[in-house]
Every structure is written in structure tokens, then in C-alpha cells.
Design a protein around this motif. Structure first.
Motif, short mmCIF file in Angstrom:
data_model
loop_
_atom_site.label_atom_id
_atom_site.label_comp_id
_atom_site.label_asym_id
_atom_site.label_seq_id
_atom_site.Cartn_x
_atom_site.Cartn_y
_atom_site.Cartn_z
N ILE A 1 80.14 120.09 39.32
CA ILE A 1 79.15 120.88 40.04
C ILE A 1 78.88 120.23 41.39
N LYS A 2 79.20 120.95 42.45
CA LYS A 2 79.12 120.37 43.79
C LYS A 2 77.71 119.95 44.17
N GLN A 3 76.71 120.59 43.58
CA GLN A 3 75.32 120.30 43.99
C GLN A 3 74.72 119.08 43.30
N ALA B 1 70.10 125.39 37.43
CA ALA B 1 69.35 125.93 38.56
C ALA B 1 70.29 126.32 39.70
N PHE B 2 71.48 125.71 39.76
CA PHE B 2 72.33 125.93 40.93
C PHE B 2 73.63 126.66 40.64
N ASN C 1 72.59 121.27 48.64
CA ASN C 1 72.90 122.70 48.56
C ASN C 1 72.59 123.34 49.91
N ALA C 2 71.43 122.97 50.49
CA ALA C 2 71.02 123.53 51.77
C ALA C 2 71.92 123.03 52.90
N ALA D 1 81.90 115.70 48.91
CA ALA D 1 80.79 115.25 49.76
C ALA D 1 80.30 113.88 49.32
N GLY D 2 80.35 113.65 48.00
CA GLY D 2 79.89 112.37 47.46
C GLY D 2 80.62 111.18 48.07
N LEU D 3 81.88 111.41 48.47
CA LEU D 3 82.67 110.31 49.03
C LEU D 3 82.02 109.79 50.32
N TYR D 4 81.50 110.71 51.15
CA TYR D 4 80.87 110.30 52.41
C TYR D 4 79.57 109.56 52.15
N SER D 5 78.76 110.09 51.23
CA SER D 5 77.49 109.40 50.98
C SER D 5 77.76 108.05 50.32
#
Lengths: 631, 631
Positions: A106-108, A335-336, A376-377, A385-389
């Protein structure tokens, strides 16, 4: 009848065919395809990476950077909440983000420290050292893995929404109150919420001006920045888009902004050779986490603990924390996501984040609703995206950790309080009140108070037990409709329970029937138990009904079971109830009045409904309840 | 429709009238009548004594004397089983019989020591002295009184028949094995069944010939005498009636006969100046019980216990024993009464037997099935029969107790073993096996083994928990019927769960629906949740269904709830589900296809049932399941 039987047969065949169709090609698929499918399911990145686009890359980059601004200050604050140095929180954020890229679906979802995990960790380890926390993280991972493998995720469905609400609200209050100390620069040790409140009162004279001014200012600023997201500059104004974007970014990165600005103030004092007028974090070792086996022994004071002693000191932590973590993650996912969630894979992913994390000095972590809302926003496209954070968190650990000691403690408290006060679930009360669900309202309140008074984990258990007991009582007290019908040939009574009859209710139903029969001992009206709503039953019911039929036989009063399903008949017959006791409503006349009834066509035509008990809404279905008298 | 509405209203009024009629003259009855009614209910002798006849007196006299022959040897044996001297058992038999005369409602119930009570008493007090047993009797009475007053008798309905069966069988085995020691004249101390078996094996060389011969002979004789009841001399034979009566009486009084004959053998040895070749009971103080407050402190060795310490030493005994006693009494009552049982009054009567009994050195007591069978066969007419057996027991205490030391221990063991082996419940297995109730079979076996391995009280608790967990799981996994229907205007899917939807099942149902919807993502067939079987729901379900409707809105797929009861609608709407989501099956066409559907009369006429899942027996009701497609 013939038509019905034919339809039954047809459906039965359709059903069989359908079942066969549902397992298509089980034998025909080559093993390479199967392996690929398995890999795609268990390491989802192997699937979505194959169709990754440039647009995806841009979206993930922006979302990744944004989320880093949220997760870095959060991790520092949550580590502090659990009574630990900042790097343990950052380690968890790094490993959580990194591992989830490969195993998450889940991407979110953004795995990392959360207020709930931090609080629970504190509850179990407040009297212990960091070695216990890392071991706990490992054990939590193991239990989550087992729950994933054995498909035990369904266990979380036994925690009802009112219980979750009461639990979350109480937890938020406990966290907020525990942070007052930091906000006002006080210094004391306390256990539990009430002790903390008492200590605050006792130590009211030790409030420090510097910390209070900084903390309260931060708190107010954070709330204002949070609101900024909702401000929309009118499109008449030129450049409204840019300003709106700045507002959104400020709002999203408010924690980072607060931490940065207040740290710079501390730096300014430091550079000018002054001690800042507020308490700051203590200096920590810097650097990225190194791989280490989770501790298997440790020392507190001069007491040494071996692995078994360490595990036993952790109590029920490695059972409660995984359940809460899975509950939180599934709630966020729902929720997402607009579709099915692979709960098993999500549990495995969460498990690996903790399991691998524990080798890199992490604390127990899971997803957080606030982070999911932000990512999500920010237009996230894939878990990449997790790789960047993760990268940015690693950079913070490597280059910023020498400056962590500058972070004011009251800023962290303000960050925490401003986060958790929005978890207090006021919204549940109104709908429950409107729907008249008093029992559920009571459950919210009782769970909340139990969490506050006897601790969050026992409180949660208490709430779950209350919920389960109410479910058991539903089996004990089925609703029973009674219909007294007067026909041209006599009067009879129909009793219709609304649920399967099992051991807790059979006594109640039997007593009910005997009482009804006792009311007119002389007339001995036939009593019919309408079983159309009874889908299942058990041996206790069978034995009790057997006793009931024997009693009615002795009384010389008719008692019959109407329209009993074959499965229930089998069970009831096993206890000795005879074939003659099972009637079909189609043959009601014949059974009631014998041949006389058949000859008299009006035998069961209803003359008068003498009385009917039952709920109002049952009466709405009166037509249905009554249909075998009407035909 | 108009007719239906009118009928509804009429019923509602009939219903109200009926309710009113059910409380006749609540205000008009003078208080003296009320008091009399109350007295008749709470002290039933005040009622039945007013119409006591000479026939009643004769019947009760015969039954009373017969039961005395059963209860006196039973009491001595059960006291020995609990590790106590005979007079404690006799005291209980006296007080139980006596008090029940005034407060009891069921003529067949005979309160006194029982194997179950004795065994449980032993479990809780084997390491303590008799003061604890008497205090336990008092506490048991108190708890039973509280359960009576607060109407907690329903708690026993949470113990299912398979659990009772496993528990009783295990208890019987434990008692039987514990008596081998006495039967063979061995001497050792043991804890639990397996320890006893081990000790028997270890001490096999200490078996005494005299005791073994006497014990085994007694045992065989008792079994033979038991069978005598079934022997019927043919009516051709003159005097067959007298012989049949003698047979019956011998069978009924077999325990008394065995005890008397073997005691006389001991007396013969004694009179001839010899020690009998078997172990006899030790000499006891003689005399009728005197009134004494139950002990509030005691001494074992050189340790003194105060009241609080005594109560805490008794553990959960004063909770478990009352529950088991009430369970046993209610089961007996049901077996013999053809009508309603005043469970509250029965609990109060049982409570007073123990409560008052504890002032006369009694041990915990309750009814026994064996005694009820005897007294029923003896033609009992009222509870007054208890007065005669109480009188005879008192005479035994006064005049026979100097001779109690003559009773051989192996005779008592033979009496006990020959009683309990018939409690082993082999009969439950066949019906359960026939009915295919694997789970219940497993419960019998699991409860039985749990009782044998971890003790009867924990085993009982284990069985109860297993039963309750299966009930909870029934809520978690409702059966769901699926019907895919093709009409001239398109295809739609109906999903029909069979139970109220609460928190444990809502996730399961939602996931089920989403999976069904995912199967044909392109066609986006409308999905209808048929709620006619849903009588109740909760907020967790409401929230989850709200999320579901939001998801389907985003997908652009129709999802509606069909025929939802007002109460459930209220709850689901409270979580935000809109009015438009609730459809009535009467308006199905309009809702599915709008005006087009109304114009096309064939819009929802079923063209083809594509598939239907569900149990075979559901398919039998296919006609019903399908009725809103058929009309």
C-alpha cells in the motif's frame, strides 16, 4: 412442489459447476508461472517495478521528500516519548521506510515510530534499558510474522470500534499529560497518568519560565500552522497557487520547522557562550546504525539478565504490541485503499520492518495515520517513495545527529501534544447517541476509563472482554415472537425464536414455552415452534428439547417443531426426538386436525389473532410471520 | 399494502392490550393477599400443607423411610470420600432433608452429601482441616443465596451438555480410582488421579488380602443387587408381587445392606476378641449435632489461620461449588418436573440447607440423581418425606454412631465405586457421532481430559471457555448466500448474510463483498446486500459499511442495502450512510434501472441464475431466497 424440487436440483448442479470454475487451471499452470506469481505476491516490488514510469518517479520523489520532513521530527519526538535517545527513533524510521519499499503493498503506508507504539513500549520498558526495547522490537517482529503466516490477522476484528475509540482517546490523554513535564521544564519521575498529575501539582513551583514560553509558543504556532492547510487564497489573487502551495508545505512540515527554528535559537545561545534558557536534549553518539544481533543479555545496575529473564520482564508486550500494530495498520490501509487488502502480506511486511529493524537498533514501529494523510496528499505513486525518506533519514542520522543535543525538550513536547490531541475521538459519541446504542456508548467510556486507571494494555483487554461478553449474551437471549391464532377448528400458539438455538438460550426458550403452556393448562392448545430462522443448533438444545417433548407428551398437549432444517433435525433426532415431532407448515392442517382438517377447507384459516408479542419492528413483518396461517 | 398497514396497527393495539391484561389487578390486590402469595412462594410448605391428605401422609412416610436407607450409608461414604468422619456426612443429610421440607418446591429433590460435592470439597480442602470444610459450607450457602436473590441461576446455562458430560465422566473416574486404595486396604497419601495410580503401582505389594476379598465381594454384590430391580417375576407365579417388592427394596437399600452385614462381621470378630482382617473406620464422637457458629479461626499444626486467611486458603471453592451444585440441582429438577421450575426458590432452598447446615457441622451438599430416582419410585407425594429421612438420620447419629467404627473401609469404597461408575457418560458419544457434531465431541473429550490432567475445577472452566469461544466464532463467520441474477436489463449480485452483523463479522463480510466486486471490475454489476436476516447490528459494522459505500462510490459501482430493518438503518445512518443506499425489494426495478426499468415490465424478471453459493440446505430454501427476483 415439483417445480421447486427441480429448481433445487438445478441450483445444486450450478453450484457444483461454479465451485469447479472457481479453481481454474490448478493443474495446468507451469511452476515458473506459479513462482512468479508467488514472488509478485510476497515481494510486491517485483511486480510494480516492471511498469514503473517517469511520472511515478516524479510523484514518489516529491512524496518521499515531504514525508521525510514529517517522519524525522516525529521519530525524534516519539523516541523521547518512549524515554529513548533520538537515534533509536530515526533508526526505526529508516528501516521501516526502507524495508516496506520491497514488501509493502500500500503506497500510502509509512512504517516508523508512532505515538501508540512509543507509549506501549514505554509502558512495558519504563523500568528497563534500551536493550530490552530492541529485543522487544525483535519479538514483536517474530509474533507479527507468525500472525501473518498463520493468518491470525482476523483476531483484530474482535476489537470493536468503541473499544478502539476508548483506547485511542485514553492513550492520547496519557501521552499529552506525560508531556506537560517537558513543556514546562519540570523534572520528576512518575508512573501512570494520575501519578503524573499529582507530581505536576506537587512540583508546580519548579516550572521554568524559559521552557514554558518556548513550549507554549511552539504549541500555539504548531496549531496555527496546522490550520494553514485549510486556508485557500482566492483565485482572484495573482500567484494564489504558489501561496497555497507554500501554505500546504508549511503546514505539512510544521514539526520540522519548529524543531529547526528552536534548535537554531539554542545554537545562537551556544555560539554566544551562553546556556540556553530552556532544557535541551542530551548529546548522543552520531552516525548511521550498524548491524548488530538483538541483545540476548543485559545489565541494569549490578543485575544481569539473561535472555529468558529479559523476555519474562517484557511481560505481555510482545503479544499486545503486535495486535495493536496490526490493528492500526489495517485501519490505515482500509482508509486509503479502494479494494481488497492483502492482510497477510501487510502483516509480513510490518513484521520484517520490525524484525530487520531490531538488527539496526530500532524500536517497535508501525504505520501512522498522520503520515499516510501527508504522503497521500503529496501525490505518492508507489511504495518507492519510502526510499527517498529512508535516504534523507540516513543523512539526518549521519550529518545532523551532532546537533540533536540542541533540540529543546519543550519543543518536542509541543510537537507530541499537538499531534495526539487530535487523536482524541470525540466524534464517536454523537452517532452512538443518535442511534441509541447505550451499550456501545458505555463500552467507549468504560474502555477509556479502564485504560486510564489500570493501564492501556489491561484496559484494552477489558474492552475486548466486554465486547465478547455482549456477543455471548446475544446467543443467550434470542428474540421470540409469539402468535396466538384462532381458527374455525380451534386455537393454537406459534413461537418463533430468531436465532440458532445453542446451549445458552435453550433453557430460556424451554422455560418460555412451558410458561406459555402453563397459562392455559386446561385447554391444552397445540404449541408450534417455528424454526425457520434456526440455522444451527447443538446437542444441549437437542437434549433440552427432548425433555420438553417428553413433558408435553405426559401432559397430553401437542408440541411440534415447524420447518426444521435437515441439519438441525439430525441433531435433535440424535437426542431421541421422534420423527412425528417435526412438521412442515404445508401439512399444518393435517397434522393439527387430522383428516377432519383436510375435509374442512377452512380448518386453519385464521379467524382471529388473539395476541402477538415481539418488537415493533417485528410487527412490521407481521404479514410474513403470519404467512402459514394465511394461505 | 393498505391491508398490511391496517393489520400492523391492529396488532400493535392488540399487543398493548395484551400487555395490560398480563398484569391484572396490580393495584387492586390487598396487601394481605400479596403477603400470603409471597409466603406461599418463599416458604412453599405454607401452601401445600393446606391441602395435605392422608394419602399424601402414607406416600411420604414410605418414601421417607426408603430414602433414609439410601442417604445414611451414602452420607457415611461421601464423608469418607471428602476425607472426613461419618458424622459430618450425616449432619448434612439431616439438615439438608429437614430444611428442604420447608423451603423446597420439588418433592423428588433430596438434599444431602453427593459424590460431586464431596470430590470438589476434597479438591479444595485436602490439605486443610474440618473447620475449613464447615466454613466452606457456610460460604457456599452465602453465594447460593446471592445467586438466588440476584437471579444468577441463568449462569449455569452457559455450561453446555458436552462440558457437563466430560466433567461428570472425569469426576467419576477420579473418585473411582481414589477408592482403589480403600478397596485393597492400601495406605498412602496422594494428590490427583495420576499420582494415585502411580502410588497404587508403587505400593502394589502392600495390598491386604482381607480388605480385597471383602471389598471386591461387596462391589460384586452391590452390582448384582442393583440389577435385582430389573428382575420381574412372572405373574404366573403366586406371590410374584411380594417377591418383586422385596427385589426392589433390596436393590434400593443395597448400600445399607452392605454396610450393615459387613459391620456385623466386624462386630463378630470384635465380640470374639479378634481384630477383623480388614481395616475399619476409626472411632468417632457420637451424638446429634449441636448448634455452633461456623469456625472463624483454626489451627493446623502450629499455624493459626484467621478468617481472612481461611477464606483465601479456600481459593475459588465458594464460587465453583455453588455453580456446580445449582447446575446439578436444576438438571435433577428438570428430569422429574413436568412444568415450570421456580429456579430462584430452588436456589434459596439449596442455599438455606448449606447455610443453616454450616451451623450444625455440615459439609457442602446438594441433590443427587440417584436419590431422586429412589424417592420418585417410592411414591413420594410432598417434600414432607424429608422429615422422616431427617428423623431416621438423627436416630442413626444418636444411637448408631458408637458402632460406626465397625464399618469396614473397603465396604465404603465398594459403595462409592459402584455408585460413580454409572455416572460415566458413555451415552453422549453415539448421538454426537451420528449427528456429525465433531466440535461437540471434541469438547466432551477435551473437557474430560482437562479435568483429569489439570483438576476438575480448572477443567470445567476450560470446557466453559471452549464453549463460549465457539459461540463467539459463530458471530465472526456468518453464512453468506450469493445469488448472481441475469435479467433482460443486465446482471446483478445479491449477497445475503444469515445473522446480525457485529464487529467480529463485518470485516469478513466487507472483504467478501470487495472480492466479489473485484472479480468483475469492468462490468461493475450492482451489488445488493440482502439484509432480511439481519435483526441487529453495531457501530463497528456501521463504520465499516460506510467505508464500503464510499469505496463503491469512488469505483462508480452500485452498492445497496436491501430491506434493512428500521433499527439497523438508524445505526448505519449514524455513521454517515446515506438514505439512497437503503432500498426496498419492492422498488428494486426502479432503483436498479430507473424509469427504463419501470417501463420495461420484464426488467428484473430473472433470465438466468448464473451461480449460487451456500450450503445445500440453503438451496432447499432457494424458492424463498429468490422471491424478490421472481415476482
Amino acid at each position: 412442489m415439483v417445480l421447486q424440487a427441480a429448481m433445487r436440483r438445478t441450483w445444486s448442479q450450478i453450484h457444483k459447476g461454479f465451485r469447479y470454475l472457481m479453481r481454474p487451471g490448478k493443474k495446468t499452470q507451469p511452476w515458473s508461472v506459479k513462482l512468479k506469481k508467488y514472488l509478485n505476491r510476497r515481494i510486491p516490488i517485483t511486480e510494480w517495478m516492471t511498469h514503473y514510469t517517469r511520472d511515478d518517479a516524479v510523484g514518489d520523489l516529491i512524496a518521499g521528500i515531504t514525508i521525510a520532513l514529517t517522519i524525522i521530527p516525529q521519530s525524534i519526538a516519539y523516541a523521547a516519548l518512549a524515554g529513548l535517545d533520538p537515534q533509536y527513533g530515526l533508526n526505526s524510521a529508516f528501516m521501516g521506510s526502507f524495508i516496506y519499499v520491497f514488501f509493502g503493498t500500500i503506497k500510502q503506508v509509512v512504517i516508523g515510530p508512532s505515538s501508540l507504539m512509543a507509549l506501549l513500549t514505554l509502558q512495558y520498558t519504563s523500568h528497563l534499558n534500551v536493550d530490552f526495547v530492541i529485543l522487544l522490537c525483535f519479538l514483536v517482529g517474530v509474533v507479527e510474522l507468525l500472525m501473518g503466516i498463520f493468518n491470525l490477522g482476523f483476531l483484530v476484528s474482535f476489537i470493536s470500534a468503541p473499544v478502539v475509540s476508548g483506547f485511542t482517546t485514553a492513550t492520547s490523554l496519557i501521552v499529552a499529560i506525560s508531556q506537560f513535564k517537558g513543556l514546562f521544564g519540570m523534572n520528576f519521575k512518575s508512573v501512570g497518568m494520575f501519578d503524573t498529575l499529582l507530581k505536576i501539582y506537587d512540583n508546580i513551583s519548579t516550572i521554568r519560565t524559559g521552557d514554558t514560553i518556548l513550549g507554549v509558543t511552539c504549541f500555539v504556532a504548531l496549531l496555527l500552522m496546522r490550520k494553514l492547510k485549510e486556508v485557500q487564497i482566492s483565485s482572484d489573487f495573482k500567484g494564489h497557487k504558489v501561496i497555497n502551495n507554500i501554505f500546504w508545505f508549511t503546514s505539512t512540515g510544521r514539526n520540522a520547522i519548529a524543531v529547526l527554528i528552536t534548535s537554531f535559537i539554542a545554537l545562537w545561545y551556544s555560539n554566544n557562550g551562553m546556556k540556553p534558557p530552556f532544557i535541551t536534549t542530551k548529546p548522543i553518539e552520531s552516525g548511521i546504525p550498524s548491524i548488530m544481533i538483538p541483545p540476548t543479555s543485559t545489565q541494569i545496575g549490578n543485575q544481569t539478565y539473561d535472555l529468558v529473564e529479559m523476555v519474562s520482564e517484557l511481560g505481555t508486550g510482545y503479544i499486545i504490541i503486535p495486535i495493536v500494530a496490526i490493528l492500526a495498520n489495517i485501519a490505515i490501509a482500509k482508509a486509503f485503499v479502494n479494494g481488497t487488502i492483502d492482510a497477510t502480506q501487510e502483516m509480513i511486511a510490518l513484521s520484517l520492518c520490525n524484525l530487520v529493524g531490531s538488527f539496526f537498533q530500532s524500536i517497535p514501529s508501525c504505520g501512522a495515520f498522520s503520515r499516510s494523510a501527508v504522503i497521500n496528499a503529496s501525490g505518492v505513486r508507489t511504495p518507492l517513495a519510502g526510499l527517498y525518506s529512508a535516504g534523507l533519514t540516513l543523512l539526518a542520522l549521519q550529518f545532523l545527529s551532532p546537533y540533536f543535543y540542541l533540540i529543546p525538550r519543550s519543543t518536542l513536547s509541543a510537537v507530541l501534544i499537538s499531534a495526539v490531541i487530535f487523536l482524541v475521538d470525540w466524534e464517536i459519541f454523537e452517532p452512538l447517541w443518535k442511534a441509541g446504542a447505550k451499550l456501545e456508548l458505555a463500552t467507549v467510556v468504560a474502555t477509556g476509563f479502564a485504560c486510564l486507571f489500570i493501564g492501556v494494555e489491561l484496559g484494552l483487554l477489558f474492552g475486548v472482554i466486554v465486547g465478547l461478553v455482549t456477543l455471548i449474551f446475544k446467543w443467550a437471549r434470542p428474540k421470540i415472537d409469539v402468535l396466538r391464532t384462532k381458527t374455525s377448528m380451534g386455537e393454537y400458539i406459534i413461537i418463533r425464536p430468531d436465532l440458532g438455538i445453542f446451549f445458552p438460550s435453550v433453557d430460556y426458550i424451554s422455560t418460555y414455552i412451558v410458561k406459555l403452556a402453563d397459562e392455559d393448562r386446561e385447554e391444552k392448545k397445540p404449541i408450534l415452534i417455528d424454526c425457520r430462522d434456526i440455522r444451527d443448533t447443538d446437542y444441549t438444545a437437542a437434549k433440552s428439547f427432548m425433555a420438553l417433548t417428553t413433558m408435553f407428551e405426559k401432559r397430553g398437549q401437542k408440541l411440534a417443531f415447524l420447518d426444521v432444517r435437515p441439519q438441525c433435525q439430525k441433531m435433535w433426532k440424535s437426542a431421541g426426538i421422534k420423527n412425528e415431532s417435526f412438521w412442515l407448515s404445508e401439512n399444518l392442517t393435517e397434522n393439527l386436525y387430522g383428516d377432519d382438517g383436510i375435509e374442512d377447507e377452512n380448518a386453519t384459516r385464521m379467524v382471529e389473532v388473539v395476541s402477538q408479542s415481539g418488537e415493533t419492528e417485528v410487527m412490521k413483518n407481521g404479514g410474513e410471520t403470519n404467512d402459514h396461517q394465511m394461505k
